[in-house]
Design an enzyme around this catalytic site. Structure first.
Site, PDB file in Angstrom:
ATOM      1  N   CYS A 226     -15.059  51.844   0.444  1.00 58.49           N
ATOM      2  CA  CYS A 226     -14.797  50.495   0.970  1.00 58.49           C
ATOM      3  C   CYS A 226     -13.621  49.856   0.250  1.00 58.49           C
ATOM      4  O   CYS A 226     -12.814  49.180   0.861  1.00 58.49           O
ATOM      5  CB  CYS A 226     -16.061  49.649   0.869  1.00 58.49           C
ATOM      6  SG  CYS A 226     -16.793  49.643  -0.762  1.00 58.49           S
TER       7      CYS A 226
ATOM      8  N   GLU B   4     -22.369  43.741   2.499  1.00 61.41           N
ATOM      9  CA  GLU B   4     -21.232  44.374   1.806  1.00 61.41           C
ATOM     10  C   GLU B   4     -20.501  45.170   2.870  1.00 61.41           C
ATOM     11  O   GLU B   4     -20.971  46.232   3.289  1.00 61.41           O
ATOM     12  CB  GLU B   4     -21.734  45.299   0.684  1.00 61.41           C
ATOM     13  CG  GLU B   4     -22.457  44.588  -0.446  1.00 61.41           C
ATOM     14  CD  GLU B   4     -21.529  43.756  -1.310  1.00 61.41           C
ATOM     15  OE1 GLU B   4     -20.296  43.859  -1.163  1.00 61.41           O
ATOM     16  OE2 GLU B   4     -22.037  42.966  -2.122  1.00 61.41           O
TER      17      GLU B   4
HETATM   18  P1  NAD Z   1     -22.101  51.281  10.019  1.00 60.27           P
HETATM   19  O1  NAD Z   1     -22.040  49.805  10.019  1.00 60.27           O
HETATM   20  O2  NAD Z   1     -21.804  52.018  11.256  1.00 60.27           O
HETATM   21  O3  NAD Z   1     -23.543  51.797   9.557  1.00 60.27           O
HETATM   22  C1  NAD Z   1     -24.126  51.412   8.347  1.00 60.27           C
HETATM   23  C2  NAD Z   1     -25.640  51.457   8.479  1.00 60.27           C
HETATM   24  O4  NAD Z   1     -26.062  50.495   9.426  1.00 60.27           O
HETATM   25  C3  NAD Z   1     -26.194  52.793   8.986  1.00 60.27           C
HETATM   26  O5  NAD Z   1     -27.377  53.072   8.279  1.00 60.27           O
HETATM   27  C4  NAD Z   1     -26.471  52.506  10.449  1.00 60.27           C
HETATM   28  O6  NAD Z   1     -27.458  53.350  10.998  1.00 60.27           O
HETATM   29  C5  NAD Z   1     -26.957  51.073  10.382  1.00 60.27           C
HETATM   30  N1  NAD Z   1     -26.818  50.335  11.627  1.00 60.27           N
HETATM   31  C6  NAD Z   1     -25.962  50.532  12.659  1.00 60.27           C
HETATM   32  N2  NAD Z   1     -26.147  49.605  13.629  1.00 60.27           N
HETATM   33  C7  NAD Z   1     -27.122  48.781  13.178  1.00 60.27           C
HETATM   34  C8  NAD Z   1     -27.735  47.606  13.713  1.00 60.27           C
HETATM   35  N3  NAD Z   1     -27.377  47.101  14.889  1.00 60.27           N
HETATM   36  N4  NAD Z   1     -28.682  47.000  12.981  1.00 60.27           N
HETATM   37  C9  NAD Z   1     -29.028  47.466  11.756  1.00 60.27           C
HETATM   38  N5  NAD Z   1     -28.502  48.583  11.220  1.00 60.27           N
HETATM   39  C10 NAD Z   1     -27.555  49.232  11.916  1.00 60.27           C
HETATM   40  O7  NAD Z   1     -21.127  51.721   8.822  1.00 60.27           O
HETATM   41  P2  NAD Z   1     -20.708  53.204   8.407  1.00 60.27           P
HETATM   42  O8  NAD Z   1     -19.739  53.724   9.416  1.00 60.27           O
HETATM   43  O9  NAD Z   1     -21.928  53.995   8.090  1.00 60.27           O
HETATM   44  O10 NAD Z   1     -19.975  52.951   7.023  1.00 60.27           O
HETATM   45  C11 NAD Z   1     -18.614  52.719   6.888  1.00 60.27           C
HETATM   46  C12 NAD Z   1     -18.341  51.251   6.659  1.00 60.27           C
HETATM   47  O11 NAD Z   1     -19.067  50.778   5.533  1.00 60.27           O
HETATM   48  C13 NAD Z   1     -16.881  50.986   6.329  1.00 60.27           C
HETATM   49  O12 NAD Z   1     -16.451  49.832   7.009  1.00 60.27           O
HETATM   50  C14 NAD Z   1     -16.900  50.713   4.842  1.00 60.27           C
HETATM   51  O13 NAD Z   1     -15.830  49.956   4.350  1.00 60.27           O
HETATM   52  C15 NAD Z   1     -18.206  50.027   4.686  1.00 60.27           C
HETATM   53  N6  NAD Z   1     -18.672  50.049   3.305  1.00 60.27           N
HETATM   54  C16 NAD Z   1     -18.712  48.883   2.590  1.00 60.27           C
HETATM   55  C17 NAD Z   1     -19.102  48.899   1.255  1.00 60.27           C
HETATM   56  C18 NAD Z   1     -19.156  47.636   0.442  1.00 60.27           C
HETATM   57  O14 NAD Z   1     -19.848  47.632  -0.561  1.00 60.27           O
HETATM   58  N7  NAD Z   1     -18.486  46.576   0.807  1.00 60.27           N
HETATM   59  C19 NAD Z   1     -19.454  50.103   0.651  1.00 60.27           C
HETATM   60  C20 NAD Z   1     -19.397  51.269   1.401  1.00 60.27           C
HETATM   61  C21 NAD Z   1     -19.012  51.231   2.726  1.00 60.27           C
END
Ligand code: NAD
Length: 468
Positions: A274, A240
């Site tokens: 999001c 997501e």
């Molecule tokens: P991010 O991708 O930086 O981090 C999300 C999670 O992934 C964190 O827990 C992080 O520690 C982990 N992570 C980071 N690198 C990783 C890796 N290499 N392997 C596994 N895990 C890893 O995202 P963010 O900045 O925390 O969140 C914002 C983003 O999330 C925005 O783009 C937003 O649109 C999106 N989002 C999407 C939805 C949806 O349902 N589509 C909902 C909420 C947020």
């Protein structure tokens, strides 16, 4: 200072190392989060793998446990909501509502049937479709709705018999760890494990051989890394990811009625949603009145600490994101954009950037092309709706979108031409735990919610029995 621990194999395990968690309303640390080591990840995975076979067999226990989880989380809504408010920044009432909503989701899944479809039944054979759990699920979440996002992964995973190792964002880990502690009293050991940790911990989890399924919510770049990590072992993934939702406003709307809805569609949770409106296309006949009414909303809204009772918008959650929103607005200015309202951080500590409307920008400018995920919105006039639709669809993103008009039939026709997982008419951001949710194109792989989401946590097995 309150202390936090990982939940591993039914026990609260204090961390051997820690990192600071910042209150975005002050910009200062207010708590320490345990940072999982590789050994912690291995222990959590081993516990989840051990717990899996018994858990997978006992549907009655799982349903009872889900109901108890609902009660246990609901009972802690005040405490966990306050932590969420402090680490995420959102207004306290919204933080409480998030936890309470999440508690209801556990109950919803406790009562949700697991479909068992009979595909064929005649004199020759009986063909049934059986839903089987996959095994250990890695659940990884972002910082905007950390409690709700995690619960909509744990609940369906549990209903069909998977076990879970969860990791929240390092920017908002405490509400999830507190939830883990609250649920530890009602879940069988090993079925749910919650680890605090950095991005690196997420990468260890997604590469771990015990994991059969990854349920991820976060950014597009991380989603791509996760898909790579899953490939070698063909782990199942649901992603997501981010969005850059367009909203298209037709000339027949009542500007005064529509503008506040558009404003909250864009700026709820300080734009850190999001499926927030991230690009606003307004027909030139109503452009001026809509822009004026949006600017009025922006000037009137109360931005402050989530703990202040009259706050409607909190700060941006973290310094990198705060700096990114500023950089996007500065870039828009450099490319000829005009800031109608906002455009400078508030003169106070913390990451406060007021709702900002930018005109005079279009495709090719970062604020329009990229996901801002914060309090800045480009407002773009158009003359021809087909042109607006073409601009709206000319993106790698495809999460949500909306059309605003008095002519609902026409609105639906246009909505069906938007390339996105959810297309709304005269509303935006309306979601529910029984309505499938997910993205087209780079905004995601798979769906969450309802029986569509449940299937993502299952292997579909055909049992085909000959009549004898
Ligand atoms: P991010 O991708 O930086 O981090 C999300 C999670 O992934 C964190 O827990 C992080 O520690 C982990 N992570 C980071 N690198 C990783 C890796 N290499 N392997 C596994 N895990 C890893 O995202 P963010 O900045 O925390 O969140 C914002 C983003 O999330 C925005 O783009 C937003 O649109 C999106 N989002 C999407 C939805 C949806 O349902 N589509 C909902 C909420 C947020």
């Amino acid at each position: 200072m309150q202390t936090f621990a990982h939940l591993i194999d039914g026990k609260l395990v204090p961390g051997s190392r820690h990192f600071d968690v910042i209150d975005p309303a002050t910009g200062s640390p207010f708590a320490a989060c345990p940072d999982a080591t590789r050994a912690d990840v291995d222990a959590a995975m081993a516990a989840a793998a051990r717990a899996f076979p018994g858990w997978a067999r006992d549907e009655t226990l799982r349903r009872r446990t889900l109901a108890h989880m609902s009660e246990a989380l609901g009972a802690k809504a005040e405490e966990i909501g306050r932590l969420l408010c402090q680490e995420q920044g959102k207004p306290l009432a919204q933080a409480h509502a998030e936890v309470q909503g999440a508690a209801r989701v556990f109950q919803l899944y406790a009562d949700q049937p697991i479909p068992r479809d009979v595909l064929r039944e005649d004199e020759k054979c009986r063909v049934t479709l059986v839903r089987r759990p996959l095994g250990v699920t890695a659940a990884i979440t972002p910082w905007n709705y950390p409690v709700y996002t995690l619960v909509v992964k744990i609940a369906p995973a549990f209903l069909v018999g998977n076990t879970v190792v969860a990791k929240p964002s390092p920017f908002t880990p405490l509400s999830s760890l507190a939830m883990g502690a609250a649920l530890a009293e009602v879940v069988p050991a090993g079925t749910l494990n919650v680890l605090g940790g950095s991005d690196e911990v997420g990468a260890w989890m997604t590469a771990h051989p015990a994991v059969r399924r990854i349920s991820f919510t976060g950014s597009v770049p991380t989603g791509k890394k996760i898909m790579h990590a899953a490939a070698d072992d063909l782990k199942r993934v649901t992603l997501e990811l981010g969005g850059n939702d367009p909203a298209i406003v037709l000339p027949d709307v009542d500007p005064a009625a529509v503008a506040p809805k558009l404003f909250w569609g864009a700026f709820t949770n300080s734009g850190q949603v999001c499926v927030a409106i991230k690009r606003l296309y307004v027909h030139e006949d109503v452009y001026r009145p809509i822009l004026g009414a949006l600017a009025d909303c922006a000037r009137q809204v109360k931005m402050g600490s989530g703990l202040e009772p009259d706050t409607q918008l909190g700060p941006i959650n973290n310094r990198p994101q705060f700096e990114r929103v500023q950089a996007l607005v500065e870039d828009a200015r450099r490319h000829g954009g005009t800031v109608v309202v906002g455009g400078e951080p508030l003169p106070r500590p913390g990451y406060f950037y007021p709702p900002t409307l930018v005109t005079g920008v279009g495709e090719g400018v970062r604020l329009v092309d990229e996901e801002q995920f914060g309090t800045a919105l480009p407002v773009i006039p158009y003359r021809d709706v087909d042109d607006a639709l073409a601009q709206a669809n000319r993106t790698h993103y495809g999460l949500g979108g909306s059309v605003w008009t008095r002519d609902v039939r026409r609105g639906e026709e246009i909505a069906e031409r938007l390339e996105c997982g959810t297309a709304w008419v005269n509303q935006h951001m309306q979601l529910g735990p029984t309505i499938p949710f997910g993205g087209m194109k780079w905004s995601g792989v798979g769906r969450e919610n309802g029986h569509w989401g449940l299937d993502e946590f299952c292997e579909l097995q055909v049992v085909n029995t000959a009549r004898v």
